[in-house]
Write an enzyme that holds these catalytic residues in place. Structure first.
Site, PDB file in Angstrom:
ATOM      1  N   PRO A 228     108.692  -7.544 -33.237  1.00  0.00           N
ATOM      2  CA  PRO A 228     107.536  -8.157 -34.290  1.00  0.00           C
ATOM      3  C   PRO A 228     108.241  -8.782 -35.432  1.00  0.00           C
ATOM      4  O   PRO A 228     109.150  -8.696 -35.828  1.00  0.00           O
ATOM      5  CB  PRO A 228     107.201  -6.597 -34.698  1.00  0.00           C
ATOM      6  CG  PRO A 228     107.474  -5.407 -33.728  1.00  0.00           C
ATOM      7  CD  PRO A 228     108.918  -5.984 -33.193  1.00  0.00           C
TER       8      PRO A 228
ATOM      9  N   GLY B 234     107.338 -10.963 -38.878  1.00  0.00           N
ATOM     10  CA  GLY B 234     106.292 -11.184 -40.087  1.00  0.00           C
ATOM     11  C   GLY B 234     106.574 -12.633 -40.684  1.00  0.00           C
ATOM     12  O   GLY B 234     106.362 -13.637 -39.914  1.00  0.00           O
ATOM     13  N   GLY B 235     107.156 -12.530 -41.760  1.00  0.00           N
ATOM     14  CA  GLY B 235     107.763 -13.734 -42.518  1.00  0.00           C
ATOM     15  C   GLY B 235     109.034 -14.251 -42.090  1.00  0.00           C
ATOM     16  O   GLY B 235     109.557 -15.120 -42.322  1.00  0.00           O
TER      17      GLY B 235
ATOM     18  N   SER C 265     114.152 -11.154 -43.214  1.00  0.00           N
ATOM     19  CA  SER C 265     114.733  -9.823 -43.202  1.00  0.00           C
ATOM     20  C   SER C 265     116.228 -10.482 -43.396  1.00  0.00           C
ATOM     21  O   SER C 265     116.680 -11.235 -43.062  1.00  0.00           O
ATOM     22  CB  SER C 265     114.867  -9.174 -41.535  1.00  0.00           C
ATOM     23  OG  SER C 265     115.978  -8.215 -41.439  1.00  0.00           O
TER      24      SER C 265
ATOM     25  N   GLU D  43     110.546  -0.393 -38.965  1.00  0.00           N
ATOM     26  CA  GLU D  43     110.896  -1.664 -38.666  1.00  0.00           C
ATOM     27  C   GLU D  43     110.907  -2.304 -37.441  1.00  0.00           C
ATOM     28  O   GLU D  43     111.772  -2.620 -36.674  1.00  0.00           O
ATOM     29  CB  GLU D  43     112.599  -1.706 -39.113  1.00  0.00           C
ATOM     30  CG  GLU D  43     112.946  -1.473 -40.384  1.00  0.00           C
ATOM     31  CD  GLU D  43     114.416  -1.623 -40.786  1.00  0.00           C
ATOM     32  OE1 GLU D  43     115.212  -2.143 -40.109  1.00  0.00           O
ATOM     33  OE2 GLU D  43     114.847  -1.113 -41.864  1.00  0.00           O
TER      34      GLU D  43
ATOM     35  N   PHE E 185     108.982   1.446 -33.689  1.00  0.00           N
ATOM     36  CA  PHE E 185     107.986   2.434 -33.278  1.00  0.00           C
ATOM     37  C   PHE E 185     106.671   1.979 -32.858  1.00  0.00           C
ATOM     38  O   PHE E 185     105.933   2.429 -32.175  1.00  0.00           O
ATOM     39  CB  PHE E 185     107.777   3.778 -34.230  1.00  0.00           C
ATOM     40  CG  PHE E 185     108.913   4.672 -34.646  1.00  0.00           C
ATOM     41  CD1 PHE E 185     110.162   4.391 -33.831  1.00  0.00           C
ATOM     42  CD2 PHE E 185     108.919   5.200 -35.939  1.00  0.00           C
ATOM     43  CE1 PHE E 185     111.122   5.289 -34.087  1.00  0.00           C
ATOM     44  CE2 PHE E 185     110.029   6.210 -35.908  1.00  0.00           C
ATOM     45  CZ  PHE E 185     111.198   5.926 -35.343  1.00  0.00           C
TER      46      PHE E 185
ATOM     47  N   ILE F  78     102.552  -2.694 -36.732  1.00  0.00           N
ATOM     48  CA  ILE F  78     101.458  -2.547 -37.924  1.00  0.00           C
ATOM     49  C   ILE F  78     100.385  -3.643 -37.413  1.00  0.00           C
ATOM     50  O   ILE F  78     100.706  -4.809 -37.617  1.00  0.00           O
ATOM     51  CB  ILE F  78     101.903  -2.377 -39.255  1.00  0.00           C
ATOM     52  CG1 ILE F  78     103.039  -1.248 -39.132  1.00  0.00           C
ATOM     53  CG2 ILE F  78     100.729  -2.456 -40.153  1.00  0.00           C
ATOM     54  CD1 ILE F  78     104.025  -1.333 -40.480  1.00  0.00           C
TER      55      ILE F  78
ATOM     56  N   TYR G 113     121.573  -3.918 -57.697  1.00  0.00           N
ATOM     57  CA  TYR G 113     121.296  -4.923 -56.738  1.00  0.00           C
ATOM     58  C   TYR G 113     122.650  -5.837 -57.344  1.00  0.00           C
ATOM     59  O   TYR G 113     122.805  -6.358 -58.358  1.00  0.00           O
ATOM     60  CB  TYR G 113     120.074  -5.734 -57.148  1.00  0.00           C
ATOM     61  CG  TYR G 113     119.829  -6.726 -56.148  1.00  0.00           C
ATOM     62  CD1 TYR G 113     119.226  -6.587 -55.359  1.00  0.00           C
ATOM     63  CD2 TYR G 113     120.105  -7.868 -56.539  1.00  0.00           C
ATOM     64  CE1 TYR G 113     118.763  -7.754 -54.280  1.00  0.00           C
ATOM     65  CE2 TYR G 113     119.872  -9.210 -55.574  1.00  0.00           C
ATOM     66  CZ  TYR G 113     119.217  -8.899 -54.681  1.00  0.00           C
ATOM     67  OH  TYR G 113     118.777  -9.881 -53.732  1.00  0.00           O
TER      68      TYR G 113
END
Ligand SMILES: Cc1cc2nc3c(=O)[nH]c(=O)nc-3n(C[C@H](O)[C@H](O)[C@H](O)COP(=O)(O)OP(=O)(O)OC[C@H]3O[C@@H](n4cnc5c(N)ncnc54)[C@H](O)[C@@H]3O)c2cc1C
Length: 531
Positions: free
Chosen positions: A135, A137-138, A141, A268, A271, A274, A452
């Protein structure tokens, strides 16, 4: 139903973001790189698009034919452009590989489905033919979440969700909106603004990341103190799995057994996919004020943050840079090395109604003053706000100039935070040659906070191996010190081993059991998340 007014622009394939916003390194930064880190390498150009080495697309012809029948010919792409743009994510190792022309992890095809039912059919088809599905998305990652292990699969497809980009409904009574997963954050905000609403989710990857990706990787935005983490915003989820559809979320809270939404949040792509999200929305803020406070030390600033987090009221944005990050002030690279002012900079941002902002500002200011903070006015806050998405653009120029720059994050309870901070810095200093290590407290809770880190070091002859060595040491240090291996980037491939230590053998068994039930042939994102 509403769609964005303009199509999402593609991201720079070998670096970060909008190619038009690429940043030159100021001469002061070059000088600092040379003087402080010994970076003397001449500028190294990235491979050109045509130089990227791609494996031959291996999908069997019958699978290609059936995919085309399913989603339409024009939505199955095997061209170089599509494959290169869906190779890996945007971590520094990902960029180093692309810059070197290494397209080994490219998918065989990029498929763009148009609906939940098409995805269900596609997953069945891929299970039948043992084709791995990533999958997508943008594509932002930073933990290797977009690289499938090929193993014995007949091929790998990137399942790009860009066509699923509608806002399905807006319920201003319950303050919930339903979205498709492929909407990028700015597109979602643009549509919500028409309703005088906002999600309030502003991670540094805001320009390119998608709502589905935020849920799948448990993202946290820079305004999490006020609006919450992304997983806090998720009210309901629809998920396509190789075994069928899952739908969760029918009331604001429920005592009907364990909350199975939590199984999907952070999964992620391992499974299921979405395909719709119901998210809590807020009224768009009328007033915004960002300001800066100075503390004598990182420790003193942390005490103040903790007190605010525990006693409230909280600002919408609350961040504290350590001494090094405050001095370097990455949002102001032209002044690198010249800021004489010592101490630690805290940013407090307030968004909401005029009254709410005024009330919280006053209460926070009283507490910060009492705890040793010195008010620095709105200028540092406004400067931070203006530059909040710009630092990743600088990374490309630093890589080209021979410096490795990467970020990493963790979280822990307040009482463990100083040890965690020391352990990560020690690991970086022990494995890299005299690196510059900066840190800020990025998200706060009553019980703890996240740290961070940004690290910059001179590249040696094998920058990939150099960084992997350092990253292994940091992961080990985080595990040993009791922090979590990720507060908001996720697990991907890069954190799997540490994640296994974090959840233990039985935890790993549970994850594998869920995976086995939902995805019996293991086609979904193999090699990602599950240890
Ligand atoms: C410069 C930069 C800054 C960043 N700043 C932040 C930050 O401030 N806060 C933060 O939280 N993160 C940050 N990140 C990390 C990243 O943006 C987030 O992890 C984000 O949630 C990923 O969204 P995406 O749409 O790009 O997902 P992708 O990168 O495309 O995918 C992420 C993972 O989720 C899976 N996935 C994607 N969509 C779906 C779906 N619909 N269904 C199931 N699985 C799916 C993918 O297979 C992959 O494993 C940053 C990254 C970069 C490069």
């Amino acid at each position: 139903m509403e769609t964005p007014s303009s199509a999402a622009e593609p991201m720079l394939w070998s670096g970060w973001g909008d190619p038009a916003k690429a940043r030159e390194l100021p001469s002061s930064v070059r000088k600092l790189l040379r003087d402080l880190l010994g970076v003397t390498d001449p500028e190294s150009a990235a491979a050109s698009f045509g130089e990227v080495r791609l494996p031959i697309s291996a999908l069997p012809a019958p699978v290609m034919t059936r995919l085309s029948t399913l989603v339409g010919d024009e939505h199955v792409r095997c061209d170089e452009d599509a494959r290169i743009r869906h190779t890996r994510g945007k971590s520094t190792p990902d960029l180093l590989r692309m810059r070197a022309g290494d397209g080994d992890d490219a998918p065989d095809a990029v498929v763009l489905p148009g609906s939940h039912s098409e995805i269900l059919d596609l997953l069945k088809l891929c299970a039948e033919h043992r084709v791995a599905v990533v999958p997508f998305g943008g594509g932002t990652s930073v933990v290797g979440g977009l690289v499938a292990s090929r193993g014995n699969f007949t091929g790998v497809i990137a399942l790009d969700l860009a066509r699923l980009n509608r806002v399905l409904s807006v319920d201003k009574v319950s303050m919930i909106a339903e979205f498709e997963p492929g909407l990028r954050a700015p597109q979602a905000e643009q549509i919500l603004a028409r309703h005088d609403l906002t999600l309030g989710h502003f991670p540094q990857s805001y320009e390119y990341a998608t709502l589905g990706g935020f849920a799948a990787a448990r993202s946290s935005g820079q305004a999490s103190a006020g609006y919450g983490r992304f997983d806090d915003m998720v009210v309901g989820l629809t998920v396509a799995t190789p075994r069928g559809t899952l739908e969760f979320g029918r009331a604001p809270k429920s005592a009907a057994g364990p909350d199975l939404r939590q199984v999907i949040l952070g999964s992620e792509g391992a499974f299921g996919v979405i395909t719709a999200l119901q998210l809590r929305v807020r009224t768009a803020p009328r007033s915004k004020v960002y300001e800066g406070w100075r503390f004598e030390s990182f420790a003193a600033g942390q005490v103040a943050m903790r007190r605010i987090a525990q006693e409230g009221p909280l600002p919408t944005v609350l961040r504290l840079a350590d001494e090094t990050e405050s001095m370097i002030g990455l949002s102001r690279p032209a002044e690198l090395g010249t800021l004489a002012e010592a101490g630690c900079l805290m940013i407090t941002g307030f968004e909401g109604s005029e009254d709410d902002v005024a009330h919280r500002r006053e209460a926070v200011a009283a507490l910060l003053s009492e705890l040793g903070g010195t008010y620095r006015g709105t200028e540092p806050g406004e400067r931070w706000e203006e530059g909040r998405y710009s630092a990743p653009y600088l990374r490309d120029s630093l890589l080209a100039a021979g410096a490795t720059v990467e970020t990493l994050e963790t979280a822990g309870f307040w009482s463990d935070l100083p040890r965690l901070y020391d352990a990560v810095r020690l690991a970086l200093r022990a494995t890299l040659d005299d690196p510059l290590v900066m840190c800020h407290v990025s998200h706060v809770y009553a019980t703890g906070a996240s740290l961070y880190f940004t690290v910059v070091a001179a590249q040696d002859e094998d920058p990939l191996a150099q960084w992997e060595h350092a990253k292994r040491a940091v992961n080990k240090a985080i595990v040993l010190t009791g922090g979590t291996i990720s507060h908001h980037h996720g697990v991907g491939r890069d954190h799997r081993t540490a994640y296994a230590s974090e959840i233990g053998d039985l935890g790993v068994e549970i994850l594998r059991a869920i995976k086995g039930r939902l995805d019996p042939y293991g086609i979904l994102n193999p090699g990602v998340l599950i240890p």
